[in-house]
Scaffold this motif. Structure first.
Motif, short mmCIF file in Angstrom:
data_model
loop_
_atom_site.label_atom_id
_atom_site.label_comp_id
_atom_site.label_asym_id
_atom_site.label_seq_id
_atom_site.Cartn_x
_atom_site.Cartn_y
_atom_site.Cartn_z
N LEU A 297 0.83 -1.20 0.00
CA LEU A 297 0.00 0.00 0.00
C LEU A 297 0.87 1.26 0.00
O LEU A 297 0.53 2.26 -0.64
N ASP A 298 2.00 1.20 0.70
CA ASP A 298 2.94 2.32 0.67
C ASP A 298 3.43 2.55 -0.76
O ASP A 298 3.54 3.69 -1.22
N ALA A 299 3.74 1.45 -1.45
CA ALA A 299 4.24 1.55 -2.82
C ALA A 299 3.19 2.13 -3.75
O ALA A 299 3.49 2.99 -4.60
N TYR A 300 1.95 1.68 -3.60
CA TYR A 300 0.88 2.23 -4.43
C TYR A 300 0.67 3.71 -4.14
O TYR A 300 0.41 4.50 -5.06
N HIS A 301 0.80 4.09 -2.88
CA HIS A 301 0.62 5.50 -2.54
C HIS A 301 1.77 6.33 -3.11
O HIS A 301 1.56 7.44 -3.63
N GLY A 302 2.98 5.79 -3.04
CA GLY A 302 4.12 6.49 -3.63
C GLY A 302 3.95 6.66 -5.13
O GLY A 302 4.21 7.73 -5.69
N SER A 303 3.50 5.60 -5.79
CA SER A 303 3.25 5.67 -7.23
C SER A 303 2.17 6.69 -7.55
O SER A 303 2.27 7.43 -8.53
N THR A 304 1.14 6.75 -6.70
CA THR A 304 0.06 7.72 -6.89
C THR A 304 0.57 9.15 -6.78
O THR A 304 0.16 10.04 -7.53
N MET A 305 1.48 9.38 -5.85
CA MET A 305 2.06 10.72 -5.72
C MET A 305 2.85 11.11 -6.96
O MET A 305 2.85 12.28 -7.37
N ILE A 306 3.52 10.14 -7.58
CA ILE A 306 4.22 10.41 -8.84
C ILE A 306 3.22 10.80 -9.92
O ILE A 306 3.48 11.69 -10.74
N LEU A 307 2.05 10.16 -9.91
CA LEU A 307 1.01 10.49 -10.89
C LEU A 307 0.44 11.88 -10.63
O LEU A 307 0.09 12.61 -11.56
N ILE A 308 0.32 12.24 -9.35
CA ILE A 308 -0.12 13.59 -9.01
C ILE A 308 0.88 14.60 -9.56
O ILE A 308 0.51 15.62 -10.15
N ALA A 309 2.17 14.30 -9.39
CA ALA A 309 3.22 15.18 -9.91
C ALA A 309 3.11 15.30 -11.43
O ALA A 309 3.31 16.38 -12.00
N ARG A 310 2.81 14.20 -12.08
CA ARG A 310 2.65 14.19 -13.54
C ARG A 310 1.62 15.21 -14.00
O ARG A 310 1.81 15.89 -15.02
N ASP A 311 0.55 15.34 -13.24
CA ASP A 311 -0.56 16.19 -13.64
C ASP A 311 -0.42 17.65 -13.18
O ASP A 311 -1.25 18.49 -13.53
N LYS A 312 0.60 17.94 -12.38
CA LYS A 312 0.81 19.30 -11.93
C LYS A 312 1.49 20.13 -13.03
O LYS A 312 2.24 19.60 -13.85
N THR A 313 1.23 21.43 -13.03
CA THR A 313 1.86 22.31 -14.01
C THR A 313 3.01 23.12 -13.42
O THR A 313 3.92 23.52 -14.14
N ASN A 314 2.96 23.34 -12.12
CA ASN A 314 4.02 24.09 -11.45
C ASN A 314 5.22 23.17 -11.19
O ASN A 314 5.08 22.14 -10.54
N PRO A 315 6.42 23.54 -11.69
CA PRO A 315 7.61 22.70 -11.50
C PRO A 315 7.91 22.38 -10.04
O PRO A 315 8.34 21.27 -9.72
N LEU A 316 7.68 23.35 -9.16
CA LEU A 316 7.95 23.09 -7.74
C LEU A 316 6.98 22.07 -7.16
O LEU A 316 7.34 21.26 -6.31
N ASP A 317 5.72 22.12 -7.62
CA ASP A 317 4.74 21.12 -7.18
C ASP A 317 5.14 19.74 -7.70
O ASP A 317 5.03 18.73 -6.99
#
Length: 228
Positions: A51-71
């Protein structure tokens, strides 16, 4: 901590897997729903590496969809921290390794320097497959070898990239895939076994000056072309 049965864990994992698949395919709502679900579940169950791994992967996907480089940077680093922790807790878990390896593969090397992570996880998975684990179908197995070659090429390890792609050329039968492999191998003709790639050594601070959208988009397009 609330007790949870094995059956409940199985049902939860099935829900997470379903949402994660949609999230990877670009469903923004699935990304949000999955993040909220895992935040809630992991607040009570912080001892399940998968579940930790899935959550980490999900955070990477959130980063993918962000437009701000710092986000992008903030979410990616948080995701990688969870993925590294999951692998540390369960180094032999195939799915944990697959999730971290895929995340490392998709992140721009010039900003995150995660090629070594991808190589470690992909090599682990390929060896397990070769030794009879049989956890991947043929297409996904070929995809891992192809992407491993991409990672090697990305950091200038041309001979290792060539080994991966030649192996696929000898095994694959799909005409379009074979054509792609021929193009990849042609790119390596005349190149040294190992070469210095300046972009592979650029500091992560470059992310502040430039978003990674274009790079990730290019990688996703390559993967889509391979699947066709």
């Amino acid at each position: 901590m609330v007790n949870i049965s094995e059956k409940d864990i199985q049902l939860l994992q099935e829900q997470v897997i379903s949402l994660h698949k949609e999230a990877v395919e670009g469903n923004a709502k699935a990304v949000k729903d999955l993040h909220q679900l895992l935040e809630r579940v992991r607040s009570d169950h912080s001892d399940i590496p998968l579940l930790d791994a899935y959550h980490g992967s999900t955070m990477i996907l959130i980063a993918r969809d962000k437009t701000n480089p710092l986000d992008k940077l903030r979410w990616s680093k948080s995701g990688l921290k969870l993925l590294d922790g999951a692998v540390s807790s369960a180094p032999q878990n195939i799915m944990v390794r697959l999730l971290r390896g895929k995340a490392a593969y998709k992140l721009p090397e010039k900003h995150f320097h995660r090629a070594r992570t991808a190589i470690e996880d992909y090599t682990f998975l390929i060896k397990r497959q070769i030794h009879g684990e049989g956890f991947l179908n043929t297409k996904r197995y070929w995809q891992l070898i192809y992407e491993l070659g991409e990672v090697y090429h990305r950091i200038g390890r041309n001979q290792d990239a060539s080994i991966c792609w030649l192996k696929l050329k000898n095994e694959a039968q799909d005409p379009s895939f074979l054509h792609l492999l021929q193009l990849k191998l042609k790119l390596l003709e005349g190149k040294p076994s190992v070469e210095y790639i300046p972009d592979a050594e650029s500091p992560i601070s470059n992310l502040i000056r430039r978003a990674a959208n274009a790079t990730e988009s290019e990688l996703n397009n390559r993967l889509k072309q391979q699947k066709k």
